[in-house]
Each structure stands twice: as C-alpha cells, then as structure tokens.
Design a protein around this motif. Structure first.
Motif, PDB file in Angstrom:
ATOM      1  N   THR A 269      40.161  29.882  51.222  1.00 42.21           N
ATOM      2  CA  THR A 269      40.093  31.301  50.868  1.00 42.21           C
ATOM      3  C   THR A 269      40.983  32.172  51.761  1.00 42.21           C
ATOM      4  O   THR A 269      41.450  33.225  51.321  1.00 42.21           O
ATOM      5  CB  THR A 269      38.647  31.806  50.918  1.00 42.21           C
ATOM      6  OG1 THR A 269      38.052  31.463  52.198  1.00 42.21           O
ATOM      7  CG2 THR A 269      37.815  31.176  49.801  1.00 42.21           C
ATOM      8  N   SER A 273      43.689  34.636  50.282  1.00 38.84           N
ATOM      9  CA  SER A 273      43.761  36.039  50.685  1.00 38.84           C
ATOM     10  C   SER A 273      45.173  36.432  51.107  1.00 38.84           C
ATOM     11  O   SER A 273      45.617  37.551  50.841  1.00 38.84           O
ATOM     12  CB  SER A 273      42.777  36.299  51.835  1.00 38.84           C
ATOM     13  OG  SER A 273      41.443  36.088  51.423  1.00 38.84           O
ATOM     14  N   ILE A 444      39.441  42.082  50.346  1.00 35.06           N
ATOM     15  CA  ILE A 444      39.679  41.148  51.450  1.00 35.06           C
ATOM     16  C   ILE A 444      39.013  41.650  52.731  1.00 35.06           C
ATOM     17  O   ILE A 444      38.537  40.848  53.548  1.00 35.06           O
ATOM     18  CB  ILE A 444      41.189  40.945  51.654  1.00 35.06           C
ATOM     19  CG1 ILE A 444      41.762  40.136  50.481  1.00 35.06           C
ATOM     20  CG2 ILE A 444      41.486  40.220  52.966  1.00 35.06           C
ATOM     21  CD1 ILE A 444      43.277  40.083  50.457  1.00 35.06           C
ATOM     22  N   TYR A 447      35.537  40.516  52.431  1.00 33.41           N
ATOM     23  CA  TYR A 447      35.528  39.063  52.627  1.00 33.41           C
ATOM     24  C   TYR A 447      35.635  38.717  54.106  1.00 33.41           C
ATOM     25  O   TYR A 447      34.873  37.884  54.623  1.00 33.41           O
ATOM     26  CB  TYR A 447      36.689  38.442  51.849  1.00 33.41           C
ATOM     27  CG  TYR A 447      37.163  37.121  52.379  1.00 33.41           C
ATOM     28  CD1 TYR A 447      36.492  35.944  52.077  1.00 33.41           C
ATOM     29  CD2 TYR A 447      38.299  37.047  53.194  1.00 33.41           C
ATOM     30  CE1 TYR A 447      36.933  34.719  52.580  1.00 33.41           C
ATOM     31  CE2 TYR A 447      38.749  35.841  53.692  1.00 33.41           C
ATOM     32  CZ  TYR A 447      38.059  34.675  53.389  1.00 33.41           C
ATOM     33  OH  TYR A 447      38.504  33.473  53.892  1.00 33.41           O
ATOM     34  N   ILE A 451      32.602  36.712  55.740  1.00 34.14           N
ATOM     35  CA  ILE A 451      32.870  35.275  55.676  1.00 34.14           C
ATOM     36  C   ILE A 451      33.543  34.724  56.939  1.00 34.14           C
ATOM     37  O   ILE A 451      33.152  33.670  57.444  1.00 34.14           O
ATOM     38  CB  ILE A 451      33.749  34.936  54.449  1.00 34.14           C
ATOM     39  CG1 ILE A 451      33.063  35.399  53.170  1.00 34.14           C
ATOM     40  CG2 ILE A 451      34.059  33.455  54.397  1.00 34.14           C
ATOM     41  CD1 ILE A 451      31.725  34.729  52.898  1.00 34.14           C
TER      42      ILE A 451
END
Length: 501
Positions: A269, A273, A444, A447, A451
């Motif tokens: 990911t 991104s 993002i 995220y 994350i």
C-alpha cells in the motif's frame, strides 16, 4: 590504509551503480517530451487522434518489462554476482534503446525496444541499491544510499533540458527525436563498461564461499588493509552466517503470520500511495501537464525548471531532513501539502481555462505552474525518497528479501497502471485530473495516520514490536521454526510444505 582513497573508491563505485538510477529517470522524463513532437508522430505514422493511446502505451510498456525484470534478475545475480548482472542489465538496455532510436517507421518495433529496455531498467533498479549498500562503508552509507534518489532526480532534470534543447535548436525532423532517445545510450554504456573495471561485492563472494577473494576486494574498496578492514571482514562473515541461520527453514506460510502479513500489506500500500500522489504521472507526462495548465509555447522551458525543482528538493531532504523528523510526520505532511497544491491547480485550471496565446503564459497559468513546482517539491521532501527507505527497514532478516521483492514488484505494477490512466485523464477530464489526485492525497493522509507505524529511531530488531497488532509477540526463537508455529496453531502436520527459494 588510505582513508581518502577508500572513500574515493566507495563513492566511485556507488556513483557508477547509480548511473542505473539516472538511466531509468532519464527515460522517464525523455519519453514524455519525445511523444509530443510532430516529427515523431509523422515518422511512425499514427494520427493525432491516436496520440493519447500511443503516449500511454509507450510509457507503460516499459514498466511492464521492468516488472518482470525485477524477478528475472534475482536468480541471475545470486549465481553470477552483482557486477556482471549490472553489466548484463546495461547490455539489455542498450539493445532496447538501439531499437528505439532507429527510425523503422514501425511503432510496434518501437514498443519492442521499450519492453527490452524495460527488462534492463527493472533489473538495474534492484541491483543498484543492493550493490551500493554492500560496497559503501558504514560511516557514509546513509549519504551514499541517498545517491539513488539524487541520481534519479538528476536524470529527470537532464531529460527535460534535453527536450527543451532539441525543440529550440533542432528542426522538426527525425533527428529531433533521435537525439534525446539516443543520448540514453551514453549512461547505459558508462554503467556497463565501468562495472567491468570494478571489484565484485565482498558480501556476495562470502555468500558464495570465496572468502579469500572477498577479502582482497574489500581491501581494494577500502583503500588498503588495516585492523578496521579485518574487523569489517569478520563482521561480514558473522553477519552472513547469522543470515543463513535466520533464513533456514523459511516458508511462504510464515509470511501469513499476523505481524508479517501486516508489514507486507504496508509494503504494497505504500507503493500504491506513491503512485496515487500523482507525482510519478506528472514526471512521465510533464509537457502534457504544463500544456494543460496553460504553459503554451513556454512548456519546454517550464518543464526544464520543473526538473531543477525536483533535484533541489530531494537534495534538501537527503542532507537536511531525513533523520530529523519522524517517518509518519513526513508521510502525512507531504501528502497533505500535495493534496492542497493539487486542489489549487484544479481550481485555477477550472476557473481560468488555458488559452493559447503568443504573448506568453497568463497570470493564472503562472500560478498553476508554481503550484505544480510546489507539489513536486513536497513529493521529493517526503514520499519520493522516503518510501524506499521505509520499505527497507520494516522487514526482519528472515523475510527482508521476500518483502522488498514484493514491494518492488508492487511499485512497477502500480506504476504501469497509473501511466496507462494519466494521459487519458488529462485528455478527457482535464482539470478534474488534479482534483482526483487532490482527493487521493487527502485520503493518503488518513491512511498514513491509521496504518503506518513510526519507525524513526527504532532498530531493525524492534520492528516486530512496532508493527505488532493485537498484542501477539514473535521472538526470534519463536520464528526459528515457523512450521511448528503453524502446527501448533492448526493442529495439523505440515512437514511437506515447500521451502521458499
């Protein structure tokens, strides 16, 4: 031992390796400008209506070749070493570049050349950081490791100015597009020929059991023999033995352990991104982007300055920013800044549509160009150089090669996808392309907050603790027999599970 000689040789070897990064970057920047030339379109016999499809295919097809090149090079470098693998990668790239520079009149032949060059480029992007890390002394490894991104930014910058030069000083003819494409044969040849005259990686030689030769090569690259060199050589041997012990018994199922599964998800990911920020798309299609914001006849000059902005920004990050702020701070701040700049660009292009003019670029156009510059600076102060650093530090020794390989493959896959989409987006939805990237950048930020984990100031051995979810801890002793972990978890025999290569 001569410290100066050792430093010079280390810099020389790493710089020579990083020509591979320059090579990839030069191709990245040059193709966008070449594809806008009327001479190229006429020589290869496609209409203006088909230009968008040709642009998309010509850029993305190299990414496809590079994707497979990443996997093909692993068994080759394991058997033949870093040095000869880089020589081979250069040779493959030169074959592909030669096919591109010859005016065959066949766009299919041009595509074949792009694919072949892609194999060489993909292999080089795996080998360059590997060889650089293995040859650099510990005292300057961080600075030399940054050379990959520096050479990349430099390659993009040079490509933009070469495009500018041929547009300004070469008449519209076959030569106008052959010069920029043909110039990539120079760095390709420098890397291949230069590697013939340097020494093989001592760490690879130790791994192959050729310790005497490894010591000689280490003495060469450090500028002479000394107690420090002998200590470093002993550490290389111990590290190699530990790596073999750590990786013994590694199975693919171990990747599914909760902490490792999370890290692989992050690796994939993060690379997604990077592409969703929109900056890579801008690098490929910079001339088209600047035309869309109203650059007009000044497009090639503005694109050249765009490259300079990228070099200055990444240099600033590598020498003054990295290590001074947290990873999450840089990731979140960079995405937020890029989202804001993209949003401003979208508003400017929507409210003040570009108008063709011989009097130069309009004031709204100037503002939009400055916002594109700011967006590029934000990227090169955050996601650009930081994504690969983050990828390299989150995995433990046992699965580091596998994890990084998965991340690298994901990068090429998403790069391929975005290079397919971007030219159609610019052509069909115009300013909404920038709005799309603005929204994605803001997503993002969310995220990164939820994350990504903060890894700054933590040792590699602490990464399992950093990424642990739900309180499950995995010690080194626990991981020494992953099959037993699975048997205990599932209560089933798993002795026949295949070993990872």
């Amino acid at each position: 031992m001569s410290v100066r000689l050792g430093t010079f040789r280390a810099i020389y070897v790493v710089a020579l390796c990083c020509v591979g990064s320059f090579l990839f970057a030069y191709d990245t920047g040059i193709v966008g400008g070449v594809l806008t030339l009327d001479a190229f379109r006429k020589d290869f016999g496609y209409t203006k209506k088909a230009a968008t499809n040709v642009n998309s295919t010509a850029v993305s097809i190299l990414q496809a070749g590079a994707f497979f090149g990443c996997f093909i090079i692993w068994p080759i470098t394991a058997r033949f070493g870093r040095r000869w693998s880089l020589v081979g990668s250069s040779f493959v790239f030169l074959i592909g570049s030669t096919l591109q520079v010859i005016n065959t009149g066949s766009i299919a032949c041009f595509y074949v050349g792009r694919v072949i060059a892609g194999f060489g480029v993909g292999a080089a992007t795996v080998l360059v950081p590997m060889m650089s890390a293995e040859m650099a002394p510990a005292t300057i490894r961080g600075q030399l490791g940054s050379c990959f991104q520096l050479f990349f930014a430099g390659g993009v910058c040079v490509s933009y100015w070469v495009n500018f030069a041929v547009i300004q000083h070469v008449a519209s003819s076959t030569l106008q597009w052959q010069i920029p494409i043909g110039l990539q044969l120079v760095p390709g040849g420098i890397m291949g020929l230069g590697m013939i005259f340097v020494k093989e990686s001592p760490r690879w030689l130790v791994k192959r059991g050729r310790r005497e030769e490894a010591l000689k090569n280490l003495i060469w690259v450090r500028g002479g023999d000394s107690d420090m060199v002998q200590v470093e050589f002993a550490e290389i041997i111990l590290a190699q033995e530990e790596e073999l012990r750590q990786s013994e018994g590694l199975t693919w199922r171990e990747l599914l352990l909760p902490t490792n599964r999370y890290k692989i998800f992050v690796a994939i990911t993060v690379q997604l991104s990077v592409q969703l920020t929109g900056n890579t798309s801008m690098a490929y299609f910079a001339p088209q982007v600047f035309t869309s914001v109203g650059a007009g006849s000044q497009t090639s000059l503005i694109t050249g300055c765009f490259g300079i902005v990228k070099v200055v920004a990444v240099s600033t990050f590598c020498f003054f920013v990295v290590g001074r702020i947290g990873r999450k701070t840089a990731f979140m701040g960079g995405a937020a800044a890029m989202g804001t700049f993209m949003l401003i660009i979208a508003i400017l292009v929507d409210k003040f549509p570009p108008v063709a003019s011989t009097n130069g670029i309009s004031k709204p156009g100037i503002a939009a160009v400055l916002m594109v510059y700011c967006e590029a600076a934000a990227y090169n102060l955050s996601w650009g150089p930081l994504a690969w650093l983050y990828l390299g530090e989150i995995f433990p020794t046992r699965i580091r090669e596998v994890g990084i390989a998965i991340g690298a493959a994901a990068q090429w896959l998403f790069n391929f996808a975005l290079s397919q989409i971007t030219p159609y987006a610019i052509t069909n939805i115009g300013w909404r392309t920038f709005l799309m990237f603005a929204i994605l950048n803001y997503a993002i930020v969310v995220y990164a907050y939820f994350i990504l984990k903060e890894t700054a100031g933590r040792t590699l051995e602490e990464m399992d603790e950093v990424f642990n979810r739900g309180g499950e801890q995995h010690t080194k002793a626990d991981l020494e027999d992953p099959v037993e972990i699975e048997q205990a978890r599932k209560g089933e025999k798993d002795a026949d599970f295949p070993q990872a290569v």
